[in-house]
Scaffold this motif. Structure first.
Motif, PDB file in Angstrom:
ATOM      1  N   MET A 168       0.848  -1.190   0.000  1.00 44.35           N
ATOM      2  CA  MET A 168       0.000   0.000   0.000  1.00 44.35           C
ATOM      3  C   MET A 168       0.882   1.238   0.000  1.00 44.35           C
ATOM      4  SD  MET A 168      -3.269  -0.994   2.400  1.00 44.35           S
ATOM      5  CE  MET A 168      -2.403  -1.869   3.695  1.00 44.35           C
ATOM      6  N   ASN A 169       0.560   2.181  -0.874  1.00 44.43           N
ATOM      7  CA  ASN A 169       1.354   3.397  -1.044  1.00 44.43           C
ATOM      8  C   ASN A 169       0.530   4.576  -0.526  1.00 44.43           C
ATOM      9  OD1 ASN A 169       3.002   5.465  -1.837  1.00 44.43           O
ATOM     10  ND2 ASN A 169       3.078   4.914  -3.989  1.00 44.43           N
ATOM     11  N   GLY A 170       0.893   5.092   0.649  1.00 38.69           N
ATOM     12  CA  GLY A 170       0.156   6.210   1.229  1.00 38.69           C
ATOM     13  C   GLY A 170      -0.346   5.873   2.619  1.00 38.69           C
ATOM     14  N   ASP A 171      -1.141   6.763   3.178  1.00 40.18           N
ATOM     15  CA  ASP A 171      -1.637   6.619   4.542  1.00 40.18           C
ATOM     16  C   ASP A 171      -2.877   5.738   4.549  1.00 40.18           C
ATOM     17  OD1 ASP A 171       0.320   8.270   5.732  1.00 40.18           O
ATOM     18  OD2 ASP A 171      -0.785  10.053   5.079  1.00 40.18           O
ATOM     19  N   TRP A 172      -2.728   4.487   5.001  1.00 42.91           N
ATOM     20  CA  TRP A 172      -3.886   3.584   5.029  1.00 42.91           C
ATOM     21  C   TRP A 172      -4.677   3.708   6.329  1.00 42.91           C
ATOM     22  CZ3 TRP A 172      -3.539   0.090   8.987  1.00 42.91           C
ATOM     23  CH2 TRP A 172      -2.259  -0.259   9.441  1.00 42.91           C
ATOM     24  N   LEU A 173      -4.146   4.449   7.307  1.00 40.54           N
ATOM     25  CA  LEU A 173      -4.892   4.801   8.523  1.00 40.54           C
ATOM     26  C   LEU A 173      -5.148   6.299   8.456  1.00 40.54           C
ATOM     27  CD1 LEU A 173      -5.939   3.917  11.388  1.00 40.54           C
ATOM     28  CD2 LEU A 173      -3.725   4.729  12.246  1.00 40.54           C
ATOM     29  N   ILE A 174      -6.422   6.700   8.392  1.00 45.76           N
ATOM     30  CA  ILE A 174      -6.726   8.125   8.214  1.00 45.76           C
ATOM     31  C   ILE A 174      -7.672   8.613   9.311  1.00 45.76           C
ATOM     32  CG2 ILE A 174      -6.335   8.007   5.721  1.00 45.76           C
ATOM     33  CD1 ILE A 174      -9.826   8.625   6.664  1.00 45.76           C
ATOM     34  N   HIS A 175      -7.547   9.909   9.601  1.00 48.64           N
ATOM     35  CA  HIS A 175      -8.450  10.593  10.518  1.00 48.64           C
ATOM     36  C   HIS A 175      -9.495  11.275   9.652  1.00 48.64           C
ATOM     37  CE1 HIS A 175      -8.938  14.087  13.668  1.00 48.64           C
ATOM     38  NE2 HIS A 175     -10.042  13.394  13.488  1.00 48.64           N
ATOM     39  N   ALA A 176     -10.702  10.752   9.654  1.00 47.58           N
ATOM     40  CA  ALA A 176     -11.749  11.243   8.768  1.00 47.58           C
ATOM     41  C   ALA A 176     -12.305  12.577   9.258  1.00 47.58           C
ATOM     42  CB  ALA A 176     -12.865  10.208   8.665  1.00 47.58           C
ATOM     43  N   ARG A 177     -13.076  13.214   8.405  1.00 42.63           N
ATOM     44  CA  ARG A 177     -13.585  14.548   8.711  1.00 42.63           C
ATOM     45  C   ARG A 177     -14.540  14.544   9.897  1.00 42.63           C
ATOM     46  NH1 ARG A 177     -17.039  16.387   3.583  1.00 42.63           N
ATOM     47  NH2 ARG A 177     -17.311  18.168   4.951  1.00 42.63           N
ATOM     48  N   ASP A 178     -15.161  13.393  10.217  1.00 48.07           N
ATOM     49  CA  ASP A 178     -16.060  13.332  11.369  1.00 48.07           C
ATOM     50  C   ASP A 178     -15.344  12.926  12.656  1.00 48.07           C
ATOM     51  OD1 ASP A 178     -15.589  10.662  10.953  1.00 48.07           O
ATOM     52  OD2 ASP A 178     -17.675  10.101  10.577  1.00 48.07           O
ATOM     53  N   GLY A 179     -14.011  12.851  12.616  1.00 45.15           N
ATOM     54  CA  GLY A 179     -13.234  12.549  13.810  1.00 45.15           C
ATOM     55  C   GLY A 179     -12.908  11.089  14.009  1.00 45.15           C
ATOM     56  N   ARG A 180     -13.535  10.208  13.248  1.00 47.89           N
ATOM     57  CA  ARG A 180     -13.272   8.777  13.403  1.00 47.89           C
ATOM     58  C   ARG A 180     -11.996   8.384  12.658  1.00 47.89           C
ATOM     59  NH1 ARG A 180     -19.246   6.086  12.486  1.00 47.89           N
ATOM     60  NH2 ARG A 180     -20.422   8.045  12.478  1.00 47.89           N
ATOM     61  N   LEU A 181     -11.366   7.336  13.140  1.00 45.95           N
ATOM     62  CA  LEU A 181     -10.273   6.717  12.423  1.00 45.95           C
ATOM     63  C   LEU A 181     -10.820   5.661  11.479  1.00 45.95           C
ATOM     64  CD1 LEU A 181      -7.661   6.219  15.280  1.00 45.95           C
ATOM     65  CD2 LEU A 181      -7.623   7.973  13.497  1.00 45.95           C
ATOM     66  N   CYS A 182     -10.167   5.524  10.330  1.00 45.67           N
ATOM     67  CA  CYS A 182     -10.567   4.530   9.348  1.00 45.67           C
ATOM     68  C   CYS A 182      -9.307   3.853   8.829  1.00 45.67           C
ATOM     69  CB  CYS A 182     -11.328   5.185   8.201  1.00 45.67           C
ATOM     70  SG  CYS A 182     -11.861   4.048   6.901  1.00 45.67           S
ATOM     71  N   ALA A 183      -9.326   2.528   8.743  1.00 43.93           N
ATOM     72  CA  ALA A 183      -8.175   1.760   8.282  1.00 43.93           C
ATOM     73  C   ALA A 183      -8.558   0.978   7.033  1.00 43.93           C
ATOM     74  CB  ALA A 183      -7.695   0.801   9.370  1.00 43.93           C
ATOM     75  N   TYR A 184      -7.713   1.082   6.014  1.00 46.37           N
ATOM     76  CA  TYR A 184      -7.929   0.367   4.755  1.00 46.37           C
ATOM     77  C   TYR A 184      -6.950  -0.797   4.661  1.00 46.37           C
ATOM     78  CZ  TYR A 184     -10.565   4.522   3.426  1.00 46.37           C
ATOM     79  OH  TYR A 184     -11.484   5.548   3.392  1.00 46.37           O
ATOM     80  N   ALA A 185      -7.416  -1.883   4.069  1.00 40.86           N
ATOM     81  CA  ALA A 185      -6.582  -3.081   3.941  1.00 40.86           C
ATOM     82  C   ALA A 185      -7.118  -3.913   2.780  1.00 40.86           C
ATOM     83  CB  ALA A 185      -6.599  -3.900   5.231  1.00 40.86           C
ATOM     84  N   TYR A 186      -6.405  -4.987   2.478  1.00 42.00           N
ATOM     85  CA  TYR A 186      -6.885  -5.928   1.483  1.00 42.00           C
ATOM     86  C   TYR A 186      -7.794  -6.960   2.136  1.00 42.00           C
ATOM     87  CZ  TYR A 186      -2.846  -4.028  -1.005  1.00 42.00           C
ATOM     88  OH  TYR A 186      -1.920  -3.193  -1.575  1.00 42.00           O
ATOM     89  N   ALA A 187      -8.756  -7.434   1.372  1.00 39.58           N
ATOM     90  CA  ALA A 187      -9.545  -8.559   1.826  1.00 39.58           C
ATOM     91  C   ALA A 187      -8.639  -9.781   1.947  1.00 39.58           C
ATOM     92  CB  ALA A 187     -10.683  -8.830   0.845  1.00 39.58           C
ATOM     93  N   PRO A 188      -9.007 -10.779   2.771  1.00 35.50           N
ATOM     94  CA  PRO A 188      -8.122 -11.936   2.967  1.00 35.50           C
ATOM     95  C   PRO A 188      -7.691 -12.613   1.673  1.00 35.50           C
ATOM     96  CG  PRO A 188      -9.849 -11.950   4.618  1.00 35.50           C
ATOM     97  CD  PRO A 188     -10.176 -10.829   3.672  1.00 35.50           C
ATOM     98  N   ASP A 189      -8.546 -12.635   0.646  1.00 40.64           N
ATOM     99  CA  ASP A 189      -8.146 -13.269  -0.609  1.00 40.64           C
ATOM    100  C   ASP A 189      -7.383 -12.316  -1.520  1.00 40.64           C
ATOM    101  OD1 ASP A 189     -10.189 -11.614  -1.375  1.00 40.64           O
ATOM    102  OD2 ASP A 189     -11.553 -13.199  -1.996  1.00 40.64           O
ATOM    103  N   GLY A 190      -7.248 -11.053  -1.118  1.00 39.17           N
ATOM    104  CA  GLY A 190      -6.398 -10.112  -1.826  1.00 39.17           C
ATOM    105  C   GLY A 190      -6.987  -9.455  -3.040  1.00 39.17           C
ATOM    106  N   ASP A 191      -8.224  -9.782  -3.452  1.00 40.31           N
ATOM    107  CA  ASP A 191      -8.750  -9.226  -4.691  1.00 40.31           C
ATOM    108  C   ASP A 191      -9.777  -8.129  -4.461  1.00 40.31           C
ATOM    109  OD1 ASP A 191     -10.853 -10.715  -3.770  1.00 40.31           O
ATOM    110  OD2 ASP A 191     -11.131 -11.889  -5.604  1.00 40.31           O
ATOM    111  N   ALA A 192      -9.805  -7.554  -3.264  1.00 41.18           N
ATOM    112  CA  ALA A 192     -10.691  -6.438  -2.942  1.00 41.18           C
ATOM    113  C   ALA A 192     -10.056  -5.612  -1.835  1.00 41.18           C
ATOM    114  CB  ALA A 192     -12.066  -6.942  -2.511  1.00 41.18           C
ATOM    115  N   VAL A 193     -10.553  -4.387  -1.667  1.00 39.15           N
ATOM    116  CA  VAL A 193     -10.128  -3.505  -0.584  1.00 39.15           C
ATOM    117  C   VAL A 193     -11.262  -3.401   0.414  1.00 39.15           C
ATOM    118  CG1 VAL A 193      -9.482  -1.135   0.021  1.00 39.15           C
ATOM    119  CG2 VAL A 193      -8.551  -2.201  -2.046  1.00 39.15           C
ATOM    120  N   VAL A 194     -10.937  -3.468   1.692  1.00 47.00           N
ATOM    121  CA  VAL A 194     -11.939  -3.334   2.741  1.00 47.00           C
ATOM    122  C   VAL A 194     -11.522  -2.213   3.689  1.00 47.00           C
ATOM    123  CG1 VAL A 194     -12.641  -5.754   2.627  1.00 47.00           C
ATOM    124  CG2 VAL A 194     -10.823  -5.068   4.209  1.00 47.00           C
TER     125      VAL A 194
END
Length: 343
Positions: free
Chosen positions: A1-27
């Motif tokens: 992953m290239n960039g910040d995959w943990l972000i502080h969203a505009r509503d104050g919550r944290l959000c983390a992006y990752a690959y699905a276990p099979d690797g063919d989607a983003v969750v």
């Protein structure tokens, strides 16, 4: 992953992006409330099958832009883009933005940066070894693919928006560093006349906006030193790299001082942290390790939570994947809470 995959969203919550276990989607997973429990994973961008590659950048409005490659016909792929406006809501479906050479297979991992107007700029190596870019238009849609020139690029690109919102791109070659800079909002980034000589290890570039005038590029050189470069002078060594991978970097206030905080998976497998006054590499920095030992494919991210506290997260792909998180304690220095596993 290239960039910040943990972000502080505009509503104050944290959000983390990752690959699905099979690797063919983003969750993504999101805090249900700032500082609270986390949601179950949700697929980002619809049902399209993706390659295991993802570039991310957050714009000034707090929106997250995501870019990936997807398979099209046998032996070929195309780039796709999605925007996530609110982490607790669904992201836009993946939209095709094409291929830098019109057709062909993947040419390299993409990078993305978002300017002051909220327009995504997508960069990727082309088959000639240079870099191509496609950018969103001010009134919607996308401009054409543009060949930014350059040659001999290798490894992952690093893209960043400066404090003024102008986009800067860095690439490594066998002999040094290439840099492209926007001269005006919406303009095509221009390649510096001369490359910066440097012995750069591929896939170690990380860029950070560090002042109104500068962005700083961090990378590991062939001697194993973590170096910083702002373009005015030659790169300077900050300290020995803690490990072989890319550093995570964030600007934050530590005891009232504007600091740059770095994190990297150390050779021991643990996460090493170091901080120093922003743009004052001469002040020195030292690594301090924290948390359990992690495998070589672990990824590290830094963010600030709704209360302004530094948050560090690690992600280990697999089936099932694992994510751990810690926060800075409410006390002087950089003391961290105990790491806890989110899933």
């Amino acid at each position: 992953m290239n960039g910040d995959w943990l972000i502080h969203a505009r509503d104050g919550r944290l959000c983390a992006y990752a690959y699905a276990p099979d690797g063919d989607a983003v969750v993504c997973r999101t805090e249900r409330t700032p500082g609270g429990a986390w949601s179950d994973p949700r697929t980002v961008g619809g049902d399209q099958r993706l390659h295991t590659v993802l570039a991310l950048a957050q714009g000034p409005g707090g929106y997250t832009h995501l870019v990936s490659w997807r398979p099209t016909v046998p032996g070929e792929s195309g780039l796709v883009h999605s925007t996530h406006f609110q982490p607790h809501l669904a992201a836009l479906d993946w939209t095709s933005i094409g291929h830098p050479n019109r057709t062909g297979d993947r040419t390299g991992p993409p990078a993305v940066a978002v300017d002051a107007q909220g327009r995504a700029h997508v960069f990727v190596r082309n088959k000639g070894g240079g870099v191509s870019m496609r950018a969103q238009l001010e009134k919607g849609g996308w401009g054409p693919w543009r060949d930014l020139k350059g040659k001999g690029t290798r490894g992952q690109l690093a893209a960043v928006a400066s404090e003024s919102g102008l986009v800067v791109l860095y690439a490594a070659t066998a002999d040094g560093i290439l840099r492209w800079r926007q001269e005006k909002p919406g303009g095509t980034p221009v390649l510096d006349e001369k490359p910066q000589p440097a012995a750069v290890r591929p896939d170690t570039l990380r860029a950070l906006a560090t002042s109104p005038e500068h962005t700083t590029l961090f990378y590991t050189d062939e001697d194993g030193d973590l170096c910083a470069w702002r373009g005015d002078d030659a790169p300077v060594p900050v300290m020995a790299a803690a490990g072989p991978g890319t550093v995570a970097a964030i600007r934050c206030s530590l005891d009232g001082v504007d600091c740059t905080l770095l994190a990297q998976r150390a050779h021991s497998g643990r996460i090493a942290f170091a901080a120093y006054p922003t743009e004052l590499e001469s002040a020195g920095a030292w690594w301090a390790e924290s948390g359990p030992a992690l495998p070589p494919d672990a990824r590290i991210a830094l963010a600030e939570d709704a209360g302004g506290r530094v948050v560090a997260a690690t992600y280990v792909p697999g089936n099932p994947p694992r994510m751990h998180l810690t926060r800075r304690k409410d006390e002087p220095g950089l003391a961290l809470e105990a790491w806890h596993q989110l899933y």
